[in-house]
Design a protein around this motif. Structure first.
Motif, PDB file in Angstrom:
ATOM      1  N   GLU A 172      13.476  -4.915  -9.584  1.00  0.00           N
ATOM      2  CA  GLU A 172      13.234  -5.679  -8.359  1.00  0.00           C
ATOM      3  C   GLU A 172      12.246  -6.822  -8.599  1.00  0.00           C
ATOM      4  O   GLU A 172      11.270  -6.673  -9.338  1.00  0.00           O
ATOM      5  CB  GLU A 172      12.674  -4.742  -7.269  1.00  0.00           C
ATOM      6  N   THR A 173      12.498  -7.966  -7.966  1.00  0.00           N
ATOM      7  CA  THR A 173      11.543  -9.074  -7.995  1.00  0.00           C
ATOM      8  C   THR A 173      10.725  -9.050  -6.707  1.00  0.00           C
ATOM      9  O   THR A 173      11.298  -9.085  -5.613  1.00  0.00           O
ATOM     10  CB  THR A 173      12.258 -10.431  -8.118  1.00  0.00           C
ATOM     11  N   VAL A 174       9.434  -8.952  -6.854  1.00  0.00           N
ATOM     12  CA  VAL A 174       8.539  -9.012  -5.705  1.00  0.00           C
ATOM     13  C   VAL A 174       8.076 -10.461  -5.605  1.00  0.00           C
ATOM     14  O   VAL A 174       7.437 -10.991  -6.526  1.00  0.00           O
ATOM     15  CB  VAL A 174       7.334  -8.067  -5.880  1.00  0.00           C
ATOM     16  N   TYR A 175       8.391 -11.103  -4.514  1.00  0.00           N
ATOM     17  CA  TYR A 175       8.182 -12.543  -4.412  1.00  0.00           C
ATOM     18  C   TYR A 175       6.783 -12.902  -3.913  1.00  0.00           C
ATOM     19  O   TYR A 175       6.162 -12.140  -3.147  1.00  0.00           O
ATOM     20  CB  TYR A 175       9.229 -13.148  -3.484  1.00  0.00           C
ATOM     21  N   ALA A 176       6.331 -14.061  -4.357  1.00  0.00           N
ATOM     22  CA  ALA A 176       5.044 -14.593  -3.910  1.00  0.00           C
ATOM     23  C   ALA A 176       5.047 -14.730  -2.390  1.00  0.00           C
ATOM     24  O   ALA A 176       6.076 -15.021  -1.783  1.00  0.00           O
ATOM     25  CB  ALA A 176       4.782 -15.950  -4.557  1.00  0.00           C
ATOM     26  N   ASN A 177       3.880 -14.483  -1.814  1.00  0.00           N
ATOM     27  CA  ASN A 177       3.640 -14.584  -0.370  1.00  0.00           C
ATOM     28  C   ASN A 177       4.177 -13.392   0.417  1.00  0.00           C
ATOM     29  O   ASN A 177       4.019 -13.351   1.642  1.00  0.00           O
ATOM     30  CB  ASN A 177       4.199 -15.885   0.211  1.00  0.00           C
ATOM     31  N   ALA A 178       4.846 -12.441  -0.262  1.00  0.00           N
ATOM     32  CA  ALA A 178       5.222 -11.220   0.440  1.00  0.00           C
ATOM     33  C   ALA A 178       3.950 -10.484   0.865  1.00  0.00           C
ATOM     34  O   ALA A 178       2.969 -10.434   0.127  1.00  0.00           O
ATOM     35  CB  ALA A 178       6.071 -10.326  -0.462  1.00  0.00           C
ATOM     36  N   LYS A 179       3.955  -9.925   2.066  1.00  0.00           N
ATOM     37  CA  LYS A 179       2.760  -9.253   2.579  1.00  0.00           C
ATOM     38  C   LYS A 179       3.014  -7.756   2.668  1.00  0.00           C
ATOM     39  O   LYS A 179       4.100  -7.317   3.045  1.00  0.00           O
ATOM     40  CB  LYS A 179       2.397  -9.804   3.957  1.00  0.00           C
ATOM     41  N   VAL A 193       1.100 -11.194  -1.882  1.00  0.00           N
ATOM     42  CA  VAL A 193       1.413 -11.313  -3.299  1.00  0.00           C
ATOM     43  C   VAL A 193       1.170 -12.765  -3.732  1.00  0.00           C
ATOM     44  O   VAL A 193       1.671 -13.706  -3.109  1.00  0.00           O
ATOM     45  CB  VAL A 193       2.860 -10.896  -3.576  1.00  0.00           C
ATOM     46  N   ALA A 194       0.392 -12.962  -4.809  1.00  0.00           N
ATOM     47  CA  ALA A 194       0.008 -14.310  -5.241  1.00  0.00           C
ATOM     48  C   ALA A 194       1.103 -15.004  -6.040  1.00  0.00           C
ATOM     49  O   ALA A 194       1.210 -16.236  -6.015  1.00  0.00           O
ATOM     50  CB  ALA A 194      -1.276 -14.252  -6.062  1.00  0.00           C
ATOM     51  N   ALA A 195       1.931 -14.242  -6.761  1.00  0.00           N
ATOM     52  CA  ALA A 195       2.950 -14.865  -7.602  1.00  0.00           C
ATOM     53  C   ALA A 195       4.104 -13.894  -7.796  1.00  0.00           C
ATOM     54  O   ALA A 195       3.946 -12.673  -7.679  1.00  0.00           O
ATOM     55  CB  ALA A 195       2.360 -15.253  -8.957  1.00  0.00           C
TER      56      ALA A 195
END
Length: 295
Positions: free
Chosen positions: A235-242, A252-254
């Motif tokens: 899974e890719t955890v994307y930047a800005n996800a809260k 998430v910063a990056a």
């Protein structure tokens, strides 16, 4: 000159128009008979007389008696066609075989049998699915004088076909309705729930049991948090996800890609003392993470 048209009814005058007897539907046993050449001035009085009789035993048609007691569904008339009958009426009588005074397999039909799924949510992406059965049965041709005593029907509570692995059926609802022929129909809906459930998932981003690393829980001042349990192991955890842990929310910063279902994400702000205390459980058990995209 004498009136050539008939002014009264008699057994010998009835002719068969239609007779239906569906063996799988007792409410469909119907006799339609007629008398031709009725004096139009007498039609209304004859029909009124026929309406005064609610049942006919051994009704005649084509010179023969049909066994059984039939209820009178309706009496009606229409003008005769042309030819030798022009100027007269036809009286048509529709009869249905007698009422049922009880509810039994003889007058029962299953009108609806369906399977539905109940969901018990564990979290935003996982739930427990449990099957349910709902069956509605109908009892037909019930005597109007018996319907009140038969309602509600709360005995013999079982599905038409026995099922395995379900709870004992219960009555969901019970009602009756008057039909056009004067008879009543009783309806009953039964409900049962599967004794076991299965785990099911919703196809949403970051779906899975997202928990902090039990061996190395986050500490105050950390800028990264290790998350595991993704259903998609890459899974890719994307930047800005809260997401939140306890009462604290992080962004998430990056972008970061999980490996074997584990991702170490850089967070803003840094881990607080509240988060550390939340994750510092006595038994070292993991703490669940809630992504806002799932709520």
């Amino acid at each position: 000159m004498a009136n050539k048209w008939r002014t009264a009814v008699a057994d010998a005058l009835w002719v068969l128009e239609a007779y239906s007897d569906d063996p799988v539907n007792p409410s469909a046993k119907v006799l339609v008979r007629a008398i031709y050449g009725i004096d139009r001035t007498q039609t209304a009085g004859i029909i009124d007389g026929l309406n005064a009789t609610k049942t006919v035993s051994g009704p005649h048609a084509n010179g023969a008696s049909i066994s059984g007691t039939f209820r009178v569904i309706k009496n009606e008339s229409r003008p005769s066609g042309g030819g030798s009958l022009a100027g007269s009426d036809v009286i048509i009588q529709t009869l249905g075989e007698g009422y049922f005074s009880t509810l039994s397999d003889s007058n029962k039909f299953v009108v609806n049998h369906k399977y539905e799924t109940e969901e018990q949510n564990e979290n935003a992406w996982m739930y427990y699915a449990r099957g349910t059965l709902i069956e509605t049965s109908r009892w037909v041709n019930i005597d109007p004088t018996k319907i009140a005593s038969l309602y509600p029907y709360i005995t013999s509570v079982a599905f038409d076909t026995a099922v395995v692995g379900y709870s004992t059926p219960v009555i969901l609802e019970n009602w009756y309705e008057k039909e056009q022929d004067g008879s009543y129909s009783m309806y009953r809906t039964l409900f049962a729930r599967n004794l076991t459930s299965i785990v099911a998932y919703r196809d949403v981003q970051y779906a899975g049991m997202l928990i902090t690393d039990a061996a190395s829980p986050p500490m105050e001042g950390d800028t990264t948090i290790k998350i595991s349990g993704f259903r998609n192991v890459t899974e890719t955890v994307y930047a800005n996800a809260k997401f939140s842990i306890g009462g604290d929310t992080y962004r998430v910063a990056a972008n970061v890609t999980a490996s074997a279902g584990v991702a170490t994400v850089t967070v803003i702000p840094e881990v607080t003392l509240s988060t550390e205390e939340t994750c510092d459980t006595d038994d070292g058990s993991p703490i669940q993470v809630y992504f806002e995209s799932l709520t």
